[in-house]
Design a protein around this motif. Structure first.
Motif, mmCIF file in Angstrom:
data_model
loop_
_atom_site.group_PDB
_atom_site.id
_atom_site.type_symbol
_atom_site.label_atom_id
_atom_site.label_comp_id
_atom_site.label_asym_id
_atom_site.label_seq_id
_atom_site.Cartn_x
_atom_site.Cartn_y
_atom_site.Cartn_z
ATOM 1 N N VAL A 1 -30.200 -48.939 -10.131
ATOM 2 C CA VAL A 1 -30.816 -48.424 -11.356
ATOM 3 C C VAL A 1 -31.607 -47.149 -11.062
ATOM 4 C CG1 VAL A 1 -32.541 -48.900 -13.130
ATOM 5 C CG2 VAL A 1 -30.879 -50.660 -12.507
ATOM 6 N N VAL A 2 -32.348 -47.130 -9.961
ATOM 7 C CA VAL A 2 -33.083 -45.922 -9.583
ATOM 8 C C VAL A 2 -32.118 -44.765 -9.360
ATOM 9 C CG1 VAL A 2 -34.518 -44.868 -7.792
ATOM 10 C CG2 VAL A 2 -35.037 -47.178 -8.600
ATOM 11 N N ASP A 3 -31.023 -45.053 -8.676
ATOM 12 C CA ASP A 3 -30.006 -44.039 -8.402
ATOM 13 C C ASP A 3 -29.412 -43.491 -9.696
ATOM 14 O OD1 ASP A 3 -28.145 -42.606 -6.611
ATOM 15 O OD2 ASP A 3 -26.651 -43.931 -7.498
ATOM 16 N N HIS A 4 -29.079 -44.375 -10.622
ATOM 17 C CA HIS A 4 -28.458 -43.948 -11.872
ATOM 18 C C HIS A 4 -29.449 -43.258 -12.807
ATOM 19 C CE1 HIS A 4 -24.911 -46.985 -11.391
ATOM 20 N NE2 HIS A 4 -24.897 -45.999 -10.513
ATOM 21 N N LEU A 5 -30.711 -43.628 -12.732
ATOM 22 C CA LEU A 5 -31.728 -42.904 -13.501
ATOM 23 C C LEU A 5 -31.759 -41.436 -13.097
ATOM 24 C CD1 LEU A 5 -34.704 -45.445 -13.628
ATOM 25 C CD2 LEU A 5 -33.529 -44.447 -15.598
ATOM 26 N N LEU B 1 -25.307 -48.529 -18.032
ATOM 27 C CA LEU B 1 -24.738 -47.182 -18.080
ATOM 28 C C LEU B 1 -24.745 -46.638 -19.506
ATOM 29 C CD1 LEU B 1 -21.716 -47.562 -15.623
ATOM 30 C CD2 LEU B 1 -23.823 -46.265 -15.228
ATOM 31 N N LEU B 2 -24.425 -47.502 -20.470
ATOM 32 C CA LEU B 2 -24.467 -47.082 -21.869
ATOM 33 C C LEU B 2 -25.884 -46.735 -22.308
ATOM 34 C CD1 LEU B 2 -21.984 -49.512 -23.681
ATOM 35 C CD2 LEU B 2 -21.746 -47.045 -23.369
ATOM 36 N N VAL B 3 -26.847 -47.531 -21.875
ATOM 37 C CA VAL B 3 -28.246 -47.265 -22.224
ATOM 38 C C VAL B 3 -28.700 -45.927 -21.646
ATOM 39 C CG1 VAL B 3 -30.628 -48.019 -21.857
ATOM 40 C CG2 VAL B 3 -28.877 -49.690 -22.499
ATOM 41 N N LEU B 4 -28.359 -45.670 -20.385
ATOM 42 C CA LEU B 4 -28.755 -44.411 -19.755
ATOM 43 C C LEU B 4 -28.101 -43.210 -20.456
ATOM 44 C CD1 LEU B 4 -28.670 -45.376 -15.970
ATOM 45 C CD2 LEU B 4 -30.631 -45.273 -17.492
ATOM 46 N N TYR B 5 -26.828 -43.362 -20.814
ATOM 47 C CA TYR B 5 -26.166 -42.287 -21.545
ATOM 48 C C TYR B 5 -26.825 -42.076 -22.908
ATOM 49 C CZ TYR B 5 -22.596 -39.724 -24.124
ATOM 50 O OH TYR B 5 -21.930 -38.807 -24.896
ATOM 51 N N GLY B 6 -27.198 -43.172 -23.563
ATOM 52 C CA GLY B 6 -27.873 -43.071 -24.856
ATOM 53 C C GLY B 6 -29.197 -42.334 -24.743
ATOM 54 N N ILE B 7 -29.927 -42.554 -23.666
ATOM 55 C CA ILE B 7 -31.193 -41.844 -23.446
ATOM 56 C C ILE B 7 -30.947 -40.335 -23.346
ATOM 57 C CG2 ILE B 7 -33.096 -41.497 -21.823
ATOM 58 C CD1 ILE B 7 -32.894 -44.469 -21.128
ATOM 59 N N VAL B 8 -29.911 -39.964 -22.598
ATOM 60 C CA VAL B 8 -29.587 -38.539 -22.458
ATOM 61 C C VAL B 8 -29.235 -37.930 -23.806
ATOM 62 C CG1 VAL B 8 -27.997 -36.893 -21.410
ATOM 63 C CG2 VAL B 8 -28.828 -38.819 -20.068
ATOM 64 N N VAL B 9 -28.438 -38.652 -24.604
ATOM 65 C CA VAL B 9 -28.058 -38.147 -25.923
ATOM 66 C C VAL B 9 -29.278 -37.973 -26.809
ATOM 67 C CG1 VAL B 9 -26.793 -38.721 -28.039
ATOM 68 C CG2 VAL B 9 -25.727 -39.099 -25.808
ATOM 69 N N CYS B 10 -30.199 -38.930 -26.746
ATOM 70 C CA CYS B 10 -31.421 -38.837 -27.560
ATOM 71 C C CYS B 10 -32.318 -37.676 -27.124
ATOM 72 C CB CYS B 10 -32.204 -40.148 -27.484
ATOM 73 S SG CYS B 10 -31.381 -41.548 -28.283
ATOM 74 N N VAL C 1 -40.895 -23.560 -9.941
ATOM 75 C CA VAL C 1 -41.691 -24.562 -9.210
ATOM 76 C C VAL C 1 -41.391 -25.958 -9.744
ATOM 77 C CG1 VAL C 1 -44.022 -25.372 -8.674
ATOM 78 C CG2 VAL C 1 -43.513 -22.922 -8.673
ATOM 79 N N GLU C 2 -41.329 -26.090 -11.060
ATOM 80 C CA GLU C 2 -41.040 -27.392 -11.661
ATOM 81 C C GLU C 2 -39.631 -27.859 -11.307
ATOM 82 O OE1 GLU C 2 -43.779 -27.273 -15.721
ATOM 83 O OE2 GLU C 2 -41.796 -26.319 -15.697
ATOM 84 N N LEU C 3 -38.678 -26.933 -11.298
ATOM 85 C CA LEU C 3 -37.311 -27.296 -10.927
ATOM 86 C C LEU C 3 -37.228 -27.758 -9.479
ATOM 87 C CD1 LEU C 3 -35.208 -24.500 -12.681
ATOM 88 C CD2 LEU C 3 -35.304 -26.926 -13.269
ATOM 89 N N ALA C 4 -38.020 -27.115 -8.617
ATOM 90 C CA ALA C 4 -38.035 -27.523 -7.213
ATOM 91 C C ALA C 4 -38.613 -28.925 -7.067
ATOM 92 C CB ALA C 4 -38.838 -26.531 -6.386
ATOM 93 N N GLU C 5 -39.673 -29.231 -7.811
ATOM 94 C CA GLU C 5 -40.281 -30.559 -7.753
ATOM 95 C C GLU C 5 -39.328 -31.621 -8.318
ATOM 96 O OE1 GLU C 5 -43.917 -30.194 -9.879
ATOM 97 O OE2 GLU C 5 -44.980 -29.191 -8.222
ATOM 98 N N LEU C 6 -38.667 -31.281 -9.419
ATOM 99 C CA LEU C 6 -37.695 -32.212 -9.993
ATOM 100 C C LEU C 6 -36.518 -32.417 -9.048
ATOM 101 C CD1 LEU C 6 -37.678 -31.023 -13.712
ATOM 102 C CD2 LEU C 6 -38.522 -33.206 -12.850
ATOM 103 N N GLY C 7 -36.140 -31.365 -8.335
ATOM 104 C CA GLY C 7 -35.062 -31.491 -7.351
ATOM 105 C C GLY C 7 -35.428 -32.441 -6.233
ATOM 106 N N GLY D 1 -29.280 -35.116 -16.439
ATOM 107 C CA GLY D 1 -28.883 -34.730 -17.782
ATOM 108 C C GLY D 1 -30.010 -34.060 -18.546
ATOM 109 N N TYR D 2 -31.221 -34.570 -18.416
ATOM 110 C CA TYR D 2 -32.370 -33.985 -19.122
ATOM 111 C C TYR D 2 -32.651 -32.571 -18.628
ATOM 112 C CZ TYR D 2 -37.048 -33.452 -21.060
ATOM 113 O OH TYR D 2 -38.147 -32.992 -21.744
ATOM 114 N N VAL D 3 -32.613 -32.395 -17.325
ATOM 115 C CA VAL D 3 -32.866 -31.062 -16.767
ATOM 116 C C VAL D 3 -31.775 -30.085 -17.206
ATOM 117 C CG1 VAL D 3 -32.989 -29.727 -14.627
ATOM 118 C CG2 VAL D 3 -34.181 -31.918 -14.798
ATOM 119 N N ARG D 4 -30.531 -30.545 -17.205
ATOM 120 C CA ARG D 4 -29.434 -29.669 -17.608
ATOM 121 C C ARG D 4 -29.583 -29.224 -19.060
ATOM 122 N NH1 ARG D 4 -25.687 -33.017 -16.901
ATOM 123 N NH2 ARG D 4 -25.328 -33.588 -19.076
ATOM 124 N N ILE D 5 -30.006 -30.130 -19.922
ATOM 125 C CA ILE D 5 -30.146 -29.812 -21.350
ATOM 126 C C ILE D 5 -31.322 -28.879 -21.599
ATOM 127 C CG2 ILE D 5 -30.635 -30.800 -23.621
ATOM 128 C CD1 ILE D 5 -29.134 -33.328 -22.664
#
Length: 262
Positions: free
Chosen positions: A30-34, A251-260, A53-59, A41-45
């Protein structure tokens, strides 16, 4: 002194049940898939909203979460092998894997690729299903050799010719996994083969498995936990099938979060 001897005895015979290992594997997955689905997905959007700096920390956060996830598959592969040797009905076991592998493919494609159908990769349950089929073929080879030698019963230690033939079966399966682009590819099938071929030597199997997965050093915790397995499913094996339903649903829940978040 008595307390020390008691702890040593627990370590020697193993103190982790199959249920505990499965929970650890699921948590790591679950941690891996998050990270792989939601964070990426959130960063890409919202890429334009972050500074360098924020992108480096998120990376760095992404790398840490994916590293934690490397613990999951070796444990699932080990538990698959345990299930193969202890299930009452291997055909039903394989059928259950097949059904949920099919059900999980669309959620997997949506979560990983953002599309309903994608040929670039197949979900992990197909890898486990192929591994289960290969173990069945290897077991058939062993039993045929045992019967041809005049033995009776199912308990037989394979000789070198049988061992090499079984190894060839897993090698062919590894090639098939690579060609079919199954999750974890040839290494996943190779690991299942190691756990099967060295089933009677758990510590050696864990060491050999880590050598196969050494490109992902964060998988080490899984191979350290495997020798601690006590050979028991857990509390009467409760909920041992829930993972098959949890896998596509999460997996469906995680995809739904990205869509939202879009």
């Amino acid at each position: 002194m008595l307390f020390t001897e008691k702890i040593y005895g627990q370590l020697k015979k193993g103190f982790l049940s199959g249920s505990v290992l499965k929970w650890i594997a699921v948590a790591a997955m679950v941690v891996d898939h998050l990270a792989a689905v939601v964070l990426k997905g959130y960063v890409r959007i919202h890429l334009s909203q972050f500074s360098e700096v924020e992108l480096a920390e998120l990376g760095r956060l992404y790398d840490w979460m994916r590293s934690i996830g490397r613990t999951a598959f070796p444990l699932f592969a080990f538990l698959l092998t345990e299930g193969f040797f202890h299930t009452r009905n291997r055909k039903k076991y394989a059928l259950r894997l097949f059904v949920f592998a099919l059900l999980s493919e669309i959620p997997y494609d949506l979560a990983v690729f953002g599309r309903i159908c994608e040929r670039r990769g197949q979900n992990t349950l197909f890898t486990l299903l192929l591994g289960l089929a290969l173990m069945g073929a290897a077991e058939w080879i062993r039993l045929c050799a045992w019967r041809r030698s005049g033995g009776e019963g199912k308990s037989a230690a394979p000789g070198w010719p049988v061992f090499l033939l079984q190894s060839a079966v897993f090698a062919a399966g590894a090639v098939a996994a690579k060609l079919c682009r199954l999750d974890y590819g040839y290494r996943g099938i190779g690991l299942i083969g190691v756990f099967y071929l060295f089933y009677a030597y758990r510590t050696a199997a864990a060491a050999a498995g880590f050598c196969l997965f050494c490109a992902s050093p964060w998988s080490l915790p899984a191979f350290l936990l495997i020798p601690c397995y006590n050979g028991r499913r857990g509390k009467k094996g409760r909920g041992r099938r829930w993972f098959y339903l949890f896998y596509p649903l999460h997996l469906l829940v995680l995809y739904g979060i990205v869509v939202c978040c879009a």
